[in-house]
Design a protein around this motif. Structure first.
Motif, mmCIF file in Angstrom:
data_model
loop_
_atom_site.group_PDB
_atom_site.id
_atom_site.type_symbol
_atom_site.label_atom_id
_atom_site.label_comp_id
_atom_site.label_asym_id
_atom_site.label_seq_id
_atom_site.Cartn_x
_atom_site.Cartn_y
_atom_site.Cartn_z
ATOM 1 N N TRP A 19 0.837 -1.217 0.000
ATOM 2 C CA TRP A 19 0.000 0.000 0.000
ATOM 3 C C TRP A 19 0.866 1.259 0.000
ATOM 4 O O TRP A 19 0.542 2.240 -0.680
ATOM 5 C CB TRP A 19 -0.973 -0.037 1.191
ATOM 6 N N TYR A 23 0.442 3.997 -2.876
ATOM 7 C CA TYR A 23 0.053 5.399 -2.625
ATOM 8 C C TYR A 23 1.190 6.365 -2.964
ATOM 9 O O TYR A 23 0.938 7.534 -3.269
ATOM 10 C CB TYR A 23 -0.430 5.577 -1.179
ATOM 11 N N TRP A 40 -11.814 1.956 -4.680
ATOM 12 C CA TRP A 40 -11.925 0.491 -4.741
ATOM 13 C C TRP A 40 -13.365 0.036 -4.932
ATOM 14 O O TRP A 40 -14.284 0.604 -4.349
ATOM 15 C CB TRP A 40 -11.266 -0.135 -3.505
ATOM 16 N N GLY A 70 -9.192 2.426 6.902
ATOM 17 C CA GLY A 70 -8.412 2.163 5.692
ATOM 18 C C GLY A 70 -8.937 3.052 4.572
ATOM 19 O O GLY A 70 -9.324 2.576 3.513
ATOM 20 N N GLY A 72 -7.638 5.096 2.510
ATOM 21 C CA GLY A 72 -6.922 5.299 1.242
ATOM 22 C C GLY A 72 -6.900 6.774 0.870
ATOM 23 O O GLY A 72 -6.560 7.623 1.703
ATOM 24 N N ASP A 92 -5.746 5.326 8.166
ATOM 25 C CA ASP A 92 -5.076 4.340 7.310
ATOM 26 C C ASP A 92 -3.694 4.116 7.890
ATOM 27 O O ASP A 92 -3.103 5.023 8.471
ATOM 28 C CB ASP A 92 -4.955 4.874 5.871
ATOM 29 N N TYR A 93 -3.163 2.896 7.752
ATOM 30 C CA TYR A 93 -1.819 2.663 8.287
ATOM 31 C C TYR A 93 -0.735 3.137 7.340
ATOM 32 O O TYR A 93 0.444 3.149 7.706
ATOM 33 C CB TYR A 93 -1.604 1.226 8.741
ATOM 34 N N VAL A 117 -3.124 5.353 11.458
ATOM 35 C CA VAL A 117 -3.393 4.383 12.536
ATOM 36 C C VAL A 117 -3.413 2.983 11.933
ATOM 37 O O VAL A 117 -4.069 2.744 10.914
ATOM 38 C CB VAL A 117 -4.762 4.659 13.217
ATOM 39 N N ASP A 118 -2.699 2.076 12.600
ATOM 40 C CA ASP A 118 -2.780 0.662 12.221
ATOM 41 C C ASP A 118 -3.948 0.053 13.007
ATOM 42 O O ASP A 118 -3.943 0.047 14.242
ATOM 43 C CB ASP A 118 -1.462 -0.045 12.565
ATOM 44 N N LEU A 119 -4.933 -0.443 12.290
ATOM 45 C CA LEU A 119 -6.129 -0.989 12.945
ATOM 46 C C LEU A 119 -5.828 -2.250 13.744
ATOM 47 O O LEU A 119 -6.672 -2.719 14.495
ATOM 48 C CB LEU A 119 -7.209 -1.277 11.899
ATOM 49 N N LYS A 137 -14.538 -0.118 3.418
ATOM 50 C CA LYS A 137 -14.687 -0.667 2.056
ATOM 51 C C LYS A 137 -13.311 -1.172 1.627
ATOM 52 O O LYS A 137 -12.408 -0.383 1.378
ATOM 53 C CB LYS A 137 -15.212 0.408 1.091
ATOM 54 N N THR A 139 -10.972 -2.767 3.366
ATOM 55 C CA THR A 139 -9.868 -2.867 4.330
ATOM 56 C C THR A 139 -9.896 -4.206 5.071
ATOM 57 O O THR A 139 -8.850 -4.846 5.250
ATOM 58 C CB THR A 139 -9.915 -1.671 5.296
HETATM 59 C C1 LIG Z 1 -8.540 -2.014 -0.908
HETATM 60 S S1 LIG Z 1 -7.903 -0.529 -0.176
HETATM 61 C C2 LIG Z 1 -9.407 0.381 0.114
HETATM 62 C C3 LIG Z 1 -9.192 1.881 0.203
HETATM 63 C C4 LIG Z 1 -10.479 2.685 0.374
HETATM 64 N N1 LIG Z 1 -11.220 2.232 1.536
HETATM 65 C C5 LIG Z 1 -11.363 2.584 -0.855
HETATM 66 O O1 LIG Z 1 -12.456 1.995 -0.759
HETATM 67 O O2 LIG Z 1 -10.980 3.097 -1.923
HETATM 68 C C6 LIG Z 1 -7.453 -1.093 1.475
HETATM 69 C C7 LIG Z 1 -6.934 0.020 2.373
HETATM 70 O O3 LIG Z 1 -6.755 -0.517 3.693
HETATM 71 C C8 LIG Z 1 -5.573 0.018 4.246
HETATM 72 N N2 LIG Z 1 -5.164 -0.922 5.315
HETATM 73 C C9 LIG Z 1 -4.869 -2.249 5.182
HETATM 74 N N3 LIG Z 1 -4.553 -2.781 6.370
HETATM 75 C C10 LIG Z 1 -4.682 -1.789 7.296
HETATM 76 C C11 LIG Z 1 -4.479 -1.727 8.693
HETATM 77 N N4 LIG Z 1 -4.057 -2.789 9.405
HETATM 78 N N5 LIG Z 1 -4.712 -0.551 9.322
HETATM 79 C C12 LIG Z 1 -5.111 0.538 8.623
HETATM 80 N N6 LIG Z 1 -5.286 0.544 7.279
HETATM 81 C C13 LIG Z 1 -5.080 -0.612 6.621
HETATM 82 C C14 LIG Z 1 -4.619 0.124 3.040
HETATM 83 O O4 LIG Z 1 -3.550 1.005 3.255
HETATM 84 C C15 LIG Z 1 -5.590 0.606 1.953
HETATM 85 O O5 LIG Z 1 -5.684 1.998 1.926
#
Ligand SMILES: C[S@@+](CC[C@H](N)C(=O)[O-])C[C@H]1O[C@@H](n2cnc3c(N)ncnc32)[C@H](O)[C@@H]1O
Length: 226
Positions: A19, A23, A40, A70, A72, A92-93, A117-119, A137, A139
């Motif tokens: 990611w 980005y 997405w 997440g 994005g 988002d992480y 933030v890391d979820l 959506k 994530t």
């Molecule tokens: C498929 S993309 C979706 C982005 C946005 N929600 C969209 O619908 O366009 C997944 C997103 O989840 C984030 N992500 C994945 N694991 C994560 C975590 N542990 N904590 C925070 N964000 C996370 C990624 O950086 C990415 O931006």
């Protein structure tokens, strides 16, 4: 989490490195050409959720606290802000994702709070506080593809959502990797199904399926772990 579902095969989409690099490219595209990057599962799935939220006006006021997990590039929150929602947070992480989301938000003169933030980091999640609407959506899908022990990562994610969601709040989840019944089974115990946001169906070999699934969960009042 109660019932078992089969784990997905891990993929690079389950890694932070993927990611960050994605980005990094999107920020450069945005600066050079004004292209906001990938939404997405396309803009229709985003719009379906926004229209669903708008229809819940007796429950979701325009100043309800909404967090996008997440987020994005933050386009879901940008659209919600344009529709008048005012208490918006994106997490988002990926620091690069947040940099891109903040740049788009600033250029559009909108007010959205963004945080790296890391979820899967319990302490960082607790510091975010509580929200009336928790939106995701893609994530949970990404976390389900985690290369190390995806089942455990999914469980940590569910606990994070439980901690972020108000007791009477709504958790809106859109997935392209899990069916409605798999999502219900996976989250059973912590959440229960409140609504299904209809998504387009396709028919193949006599069976009907969905390309994406959007469900709305509420907290399971009998959950003792929360
Ligand atoms: C498929 S993309 C979706 C982005 C946005 N929600 C969209 O619908 O366009 C997944 C997103 O989840 C984030 N992500 C994945 N694991 C994560 C975590 N542990 N904590 C925070 N964000 C996370 C990624 O950086 C990415 O931006």
């Amino acid at each position: 989490m109660s019932e078992q579902v089969d784990e997905l095969e891990s993929s690079e989409l389950g890694t932070k490195e993927y990611w960050e690099s994605s980005y990094d490219t999107e920020i450069r595209n945005y600066r050079d050409h004004g292209d906001v990057g990938e939404v997405w599962f396309d803009e229709d799935s985003q719009l379906r959720i926004i229209r669903w939220i708008e229809k819940q006006e007796d429950r979701i006021s325009q100043d309800a606290s909404i967090v996008d997990l997440g987020c994005g590039n933050g386009m879901m929150l940008i659209e919600l802000a344009r529709e008048g929602y005012s208490h918006l947070t994106g997490v988002d992480y990926s620091p690069k994702a947040i940099e891109l989301a903040e740049a788009i938000c600033k250029d559009q003169n909108l007010c959205i709070s963004y945080k790296v933030v890391d979820l899967l980091n319990e302490t960082a999640v607790h510091e975010l506080g509580k929200f009336y609407v928790v939106h995701d959506k893609g994530t949970y899908d990404a976390i389900s593809l985690h290369p190390e022990d995806s089942k455990k990562m999914r469980e940590i994610y569910m606990k994070s959502v439980d901690s972020l969601l108000d007791d009477d709040g709504l958790f809106i989840l859109t997935s392209c990797n899990w069916t409605e019944s798999e999502l219900v089974r996976s989250f059973e115990g912590i959440f229960e199904l409140h609504a299904v946001v209809p998504t387009p169906t396709f028919k193949f070999g006599g069976s009907v399926g969905n390309v994406v699934t959007s469900v709305v969960f509420v907290k399971n009042k009998n959950n003792k772990t929360g």
